[in-house]
Design a protein around this motif. Structure first.
Motif, PDB file in Angstrom:
ATOM      1  N   GLU A 139       2.742  41.897  -1.017  1.00 50.75           N
ATOM      2  CA  GLU A 139       2.430  43.088  -0.237  1.00 50.75           C
ATOM      3  C   GLU A 139       1.380  42.781   0.831  1.00 50.75           C
ATOM      4  O   GLU A 139       1.461  43.280   1.959  1.00 50.75           O
ATOM      5  N   LEU A 140       0.403  41.946   0.483  1.00 51.34           N
ATOM      6  CA  LEU A 140      -0.627  41.573   1.442  1.00 51.34           C
ATOM      7  C   LEU A 140      -0.025  40.749   2.581  1.00 51.34           C
ATOM      8  O   LEU A 140      -0.390  40.914   3.755  1.00 51.34           O
ATOM      9  N   THR A 141       0.916  39.859   2.245  1.00 55.49           N
ATOM     10  CA  THR A 141       1.583  39.057   3.277  1.00 55.49           C
ATOM     11  C   THR A 141       2.388  39.950   4.210  1.00 55.49           C
ATOM     12  O   THR A 141       2.355  39.794   5.434  1.00 55.49           O
ATOM     13  N   GLU A 142       3.108  40.906   3.629  1.00 52.37           N
ATOM     14  CA  GLU A 142       3.892  41.833   4.443  1.00 52.37           C
ATOM     15  C   GLU A 142       2.982  42.712   5.303  1.00 52.37           C
ATOM     16  O   GLU A 142       3.293  43.013   6.460  1.00 52.37           O
ATOM     17  N   TYR A 143       1.838  43.093   4.744  1.00 51.77           N
ATOM     18  CA  TYR A 143       0.850  43.881   5.493  1.00 51.77           C
ATOM     19  C   TYR A 143       0.352  43.086   6.699  1.00 51.77           C
ATOM     20  O   TYR A 143       0.249  43.609   7.812  1.00 51.77           O
ATOM     21  N   ALA A 144       0.050  41.799   6.471  1.00 53.51           N
ATOM     22  CA  ALA A 144      -0.428  40.945   7.563  1.00 53.51           C
ATOM     23  C   ALA A 144       0.640  40.775   8.631  1.00 53.51           C
ATOM     24  O   ALA A 144       0.349  40.845   9.831  1.00 53.51           O
ATOM     25  N   VAL A 145       1.893  40.558   8.218  1.00 56.14           N
ATOM     26  CA  VAL A 145       2.986  40.384   9.177  1.00 56.14           C
ATOM     27  C   VAL A 145       3.145  41.631  10.050  1.00 56.14           C
ATOM     28  O   VAL A 145       3.215  41.550  11.287  1.00 56.14           O
ATOM     29  N   SER A 146       3.200  42.810   9.412  1.00 56.86           N
ATOM     30  CA  SER A 146       3.462  44.035  10.164  1.00 56.86           C
ATOM     31  C   SER A 146       2.290  44.437  11.053  1.00 56.86           C
ATOM     32  O   SER A 146       2.484  44.956  12.152  1.00 56.86           O
ATOM     33  N   ASN A 147       1.053  44.193  10.599  1.00 54.30           N
ATOM     34  CA  ASN A 147      -0.108  44.622  11.376  1.00 54.30           C
ATOM     35  C   ASN A 147      -0.547  43.611  12.427  1.00 54.30           C
ATOM     36  O   ASN A 147      -1.179  43.984  13.418  1.00 54.30           O
ATOM     37  N   LEU A 148      -0.221  42.341  12.206  1.00 57.33           N
ATOM     38  CA  LEU A 148      -0.595  41.319  13.193  1.00 57.33           C
ATOM     39  C   LEU A 148       0.511  41.070  14.219  1.00 57.33           C
ATOM     40  O   LEU A 148       0.233  40.731  15.368  1.00 57.33           O
ATOM     41  N   PHE A 149       1.771  41.251  13.800  1.00 63.94           N
ATOM     42  CA  PHE A 149       2.884  40.897  14.690  1.00 63.94           C
ATOM     43  C   PHE A 149       3.880  42.038  14.909  1.00 63.94           C
ATOM     44  O   PHE A 149       4.885  41.841  15.575  1.00 63.94           O
ATOM     45  N   GLY A 150       3.624  43.212  14.330  1.00 64.50           N
ATOM     46  CA  GLY A 150       4.501  44.353  14.542  1.00 64.50           C
ATOM     47  C   GLY A 150       5.492  44.534  13.418  1.00 64.50           C
ATOM     48  O   GLY A 150       5.928  43.576  12.780  1.00 64.50           O
ATOM     49  N   GLU A 151       5.860  45.815  13.167  1.00 66.05           N
ATOM     50  CA  GLU A 151       6.775  46.111  12.062  1.00 66.05           C
ATOM     51  C   GLU A 151       8.182  45.595  12.335  1.00 66.05           C
ATOM     52  O   GLU A 151       8.920  45.261  11.427  1.00 66.05           O
ATOM     53  N   ILE A 152       8.575  45.539  13.605  1.00 66.19           N
ATOM     54  CA  ILE A 152       9.897  44.993  13.959  1.00 66.19           C
ATOM     55  C   ILE A 152       9.693  43.563  14.426  1.00 66.19           C
ATOM     56  O   ILE A 152       9.112  43.322  15.483  1.00 66.19           O
ATOM     57  N   ASN A 153      10.162  42.610  13.624  1.00 67.81           N
ATOM     58  CA  ASN A 153       9.871  41.203  13.909  1.00 67.81           C
ATOM     59  C   ASN A 153      11.023  40.343  13.427  1.00 67.81           C
ATOM     60  O   ASN A 153      11.480  40.484  12.294  1.00 67.81           O
ATOM     61  N   ASN A 154      11.507  39.449  14.267  1.00 66.54           N
ATOM     62  CA  ASN A 154      12.622  38.577  13.862  1.00 66.54           C
ATOM     63  C   ASN A 154      12.221  37.103  13.866  1.00 66.54           C
ATOM     64  O   ASN A 154      13.061  36.228  14.018  1.00 66.54           O
ATOM     65  N   ASN A 155      10.921  36.831  13.700  1.00 64.49           N
ATOM     66  CA  ASN A 155      10.445  35.452  13.670  1.00 64.49           C
ATOM     67  C   ASN A 155      10.888  34.792  12.362  1.00 64.49           C
ATOM     68  O   ASN A 155      10.487  35.208  11.273  1.00 64.49           O
ATOM     69  N   ILE A 156      11.719  33.758  12.470  1.00 66.58           N
ATOM     70  CA  ILE A 156      12.295  33.141  11.278  1.00 66.58           C
ATOM     71  C   ILE A 156      11.237  32.495  10.390  1.00 66.58           C
ATOM     72  O   ILE A 156      11.346  32.478   9.162  1.00 66.58           O
ATOM     73  N   PHE A 157      10.153  31.987  10.997  1.00 62.46           N
ATOM     74  CA  PHE A 157       9.085  31.384  10.212  1.00 62.46           C
ATOM     75  C   PHE A 157       8.407  32.435   9.327  1.00 62.46           C
ATOM     76  O   PHE A 157       8.063  32.159   8.179  1.00 62.46           O
ATOM     77  N   LEU A 158       8.226  33.637   9.867  1.00 62.50           N
ATOM     78  CA  LEU A 158       7.622  34.711   9.079  1.00 62.50           C
ATOM     79  C   LEU A 158       8.558  35.165   7.965  1.00 62.50           C
ATOM     80  O   LEU A 158       8.104  35.490   6.869  1.00 62.50           O
ATOM     81  N   HIS A 159       9.855  35.177   8.226  1.00 66.14           N
ATOM     82  CA  HIS A 159      10.831  35.513   7.178  1.00 66.14           C
ATOM     83  C   HIS A 159      10.678  34.547   6.001  1.00 66.14           C
ATOM     84  O   HIS A 159      10.617  34.962   4.836  1.00 66.14           O
ATOM     85  N   PHE A 160      10.645  33.261   6.320  1.00 70.33           N
ATOM     86  CA  PHE A 160      10.572  32.261   5.258  1.00 70.33           C
ATOM     87  C   PHE A 160       9.204  32.271   4.576  1.00 70.33           C
ATOM     88  O   PHE A 160       9.111  31.987   3.383  1.00 70.33           O
TER      89      PHE A 160
END
Length: 523
Positions: A139-160
């Motif tokens: 949940e913390l990782t997902e929080y960081a992804v959405s708040n640092l890079f936006g809720e809509i994100n298709n960066n494959i590195f972030l997916h993995f």
């Protein structure tokens, strides 16, 4: 030369593509990892899709490095090195030309007032330390992804990276510190996995290309100095007056001839030349249709590789002063029938974006386990007893205790005070002198195993809390809370009778009362 060769590699790719070769038909081979990294970086900047161990390594993503630096700042707010890492990757992601020193100095002064103030200064006002408290690693990782890079994100590195965090959560102890430590151990070997048939240029070292073949190969062979594979050599010594000095390490140089060891240098030179020939063989035999070779011819001194090429050109009666030589004809490549069929069959749905939004406040989860429903209707004592029973049913060996308690804590079922209290209670059970032998890997354990009995056509299910089989003995353990009761003895004796009917003659019955002091009663 290093920059010129990169342009030549790009020109070779352009020529291949003009003849109908797709990106996936092209492989660039080089003789060292650092050169592969240079090539990958250059081709990506020029708009090419690349597959290589370097480009697919998760830690090479600035977004991933930025999140890791962010986590380390959460663990130690005063860590200036991680603040520098965070800002360095932030500037790369934003393609920001601002002075690193200026941004870092301003951010460092804000960090003294906490994470919230730092994030506000760096234009991340939605990042709140209070909101991150109590979140699981995923949940913390997902929080960081959405708040640092936006809720809509298709960066494959972030997916993995989210997958990496999710997988860890199911095997680690759940703490952020342990997750960061686990990442540091695994980051050098954690890659993005790509599906077969991706249309991208491959870049790899010659060593990794062993056993593979490619439609076309661009060989980037930067000549190395003619040094031996090893630099030093250990040898035994027998010197008068130096009996304690029995061995020494000598440099592998031509000067060994002055101590009658010239054969050692000669042998090492032969091994080095054989290694080079093997490398050349691998590189030259990888392509199916086309091979481009890039190398440097030095005026003053020739190295082994350029000497081989020069000798070959001389035998072909070609002018030695030319800079480019061509053998054969690069013909236009036509797609084979099976390639066209495979391309039509392998149509993929491309994930254009990834929605990452908190589910809290959007849905309500109704737990199905009876122990949770009883939080609504039961008395506190009943809830406590059922909760401890539920957690004990998930403890098989003594090492499970902390994992089970942590899982319940992270899920929000219990708070930190309750977690400490229950962990202390369960550890007292599994470490009790009369019970300790039944909580290890040397015995067969069945928690809440079911016994089905049939009486007057009606089926009844019985569930002893714990059944342990040790050698020829079967042990029934039943947990109880509150005061002793004759019904407890009757119940466990009934269980024993059923196991007797199943063929277990040697049955031991133990009632465990879960009060402030653990009491074990053998029936």
């Amino acid at each position: 030369y290093r920059e010129l060769r990169l342009e030549n590699i790009k020109n070779n790719i352009v020529e291949l593509k003009s003849k109908g070769y797709q990106d996936k038909d092209i492989c660039v081979l080089t003789n060292q990892n650092k050169y592969a990294t240079e090539i990958v970086s250059f081709l990506i900047k020029n708009g090419y899709h690349i597959i290589s161990s370097e480009s697919l390594l998760l830690k090479n993503s600035p977004e991933v490095r930025m999140i890791i630096a962010f986590f380390k700042l959460l663990l130690n707010t005063g860590n200036q090195i991680q603040l520098a890492n965070f800002i360095e990757n932030l500037l790369v992601i934003q393609n920001n030309q601002m002075s690193f020193h200026k941004v870092y100095t301003e951010a460092s002064s804000q960090l003294e007032n906490g994470i919230d103030r730092l994030m506000m200064h760096l234009s991340y006002p939605t990042v709140k330390e209070e909101e991150m408290s109590g979140l699981s690693v995923y949940e913390l990782t997902e929080y960081a992804v959405s708040n640092l890079f936006g809720e809509i994100n298709n960066n494959i590195f972030l997916h993995f990276f989210l997958d990496f965090a999710y997988d860890y959560q199911h095997m680690g102890d759940g703490s952020l510190a342990s997750f960061v430590e686990y990442w540091e151990k695994k980051c050098d070997k954690t890659y993005i996995t790509m599906p077969d048939g991706v249309n991208a240029i491959q870049v790899m070292t010659i060593h990794k290309a062993k056993g593979l073949k490619f439609e076309s190969v661009i060989l980037d062979f930067i000549p190395r100095n003619d040094k031996t594979t090893r630099k030093d050599y250990w040898t035994d010594l027998e010197l008068d007056g130096f009996s304690e000095l029995q061995a020494t390490m000598l440099p592998l140089v031509k000067d060994l001839e002055f101590v009658d060891l010239e054969h050692i240098y000669a042998e090492e030179e032969e091994k080095t030349e054989l290694d080079l020939l093997n490398m050349i063989y691998v590189a030259f035999t990888r392509p199916v249709s086309a091979l481009f070779i890039l190398s440097q011819k030095k005026e003053k001194s020739q190295n082994r590789f350029t000497s081989y090429i020069q000798n070959f050109l001389t035998k072909q009666a070609l002018k030695p002063d030319e800079t480019e030589y061509e053998f054969g004809e690069l013909k236009k490549r036509e797609k084979k029938k099976e390639e066209k069929q495979k391309q039509q069959k392998n149509k993929r749905i491309v994930l254009k974006d990834m929605l990452s939004a908190s589910w809290k406040g959007r849905i309500k989860v109704a737990p199905s386990e009876p122990v949770f429903w009883e939080l609504i209707s039961s008395t506190p004592a009943d809830v406590y007893g059922n909760l401890v029973h539920k957690m004990l049913s998930e403890v098989f060996v003594h090492t499970d205790v902390k994992k089970v308690v942590t899982r319940y804590l992270l899920s929000g079922i219990i708070d930190e005070h309750e977690a400490m209290r229950i962990q202390h209670l369960i550890e007292n059970v599994v470490n009790h002198k009369e019970l300790k032998a039944y909580y290890n890997n040397d015995v067969l354990i069945k928690n809440e195993t079911e016994i089905i009995t049939l009486k007057n056509g009606n089926r009844t299910i019985h569930r002893p809390d714990r059944v342990v089989i040790q050698d020829d003995e079967l042990i029934i353990i039943d947990y109880k809370t509150g005061e002793k009761n004759d019904m407890h003895t009757e119940q466990i004796s009934e269980y024993a009778g059923y196991f007797n009917k199943l063929g277990y003659e040697n049955v031991k019955k133990m009632l465990v009362y879960l009060n402030e002091a653990i009491e074990v009663l053998s029936v």
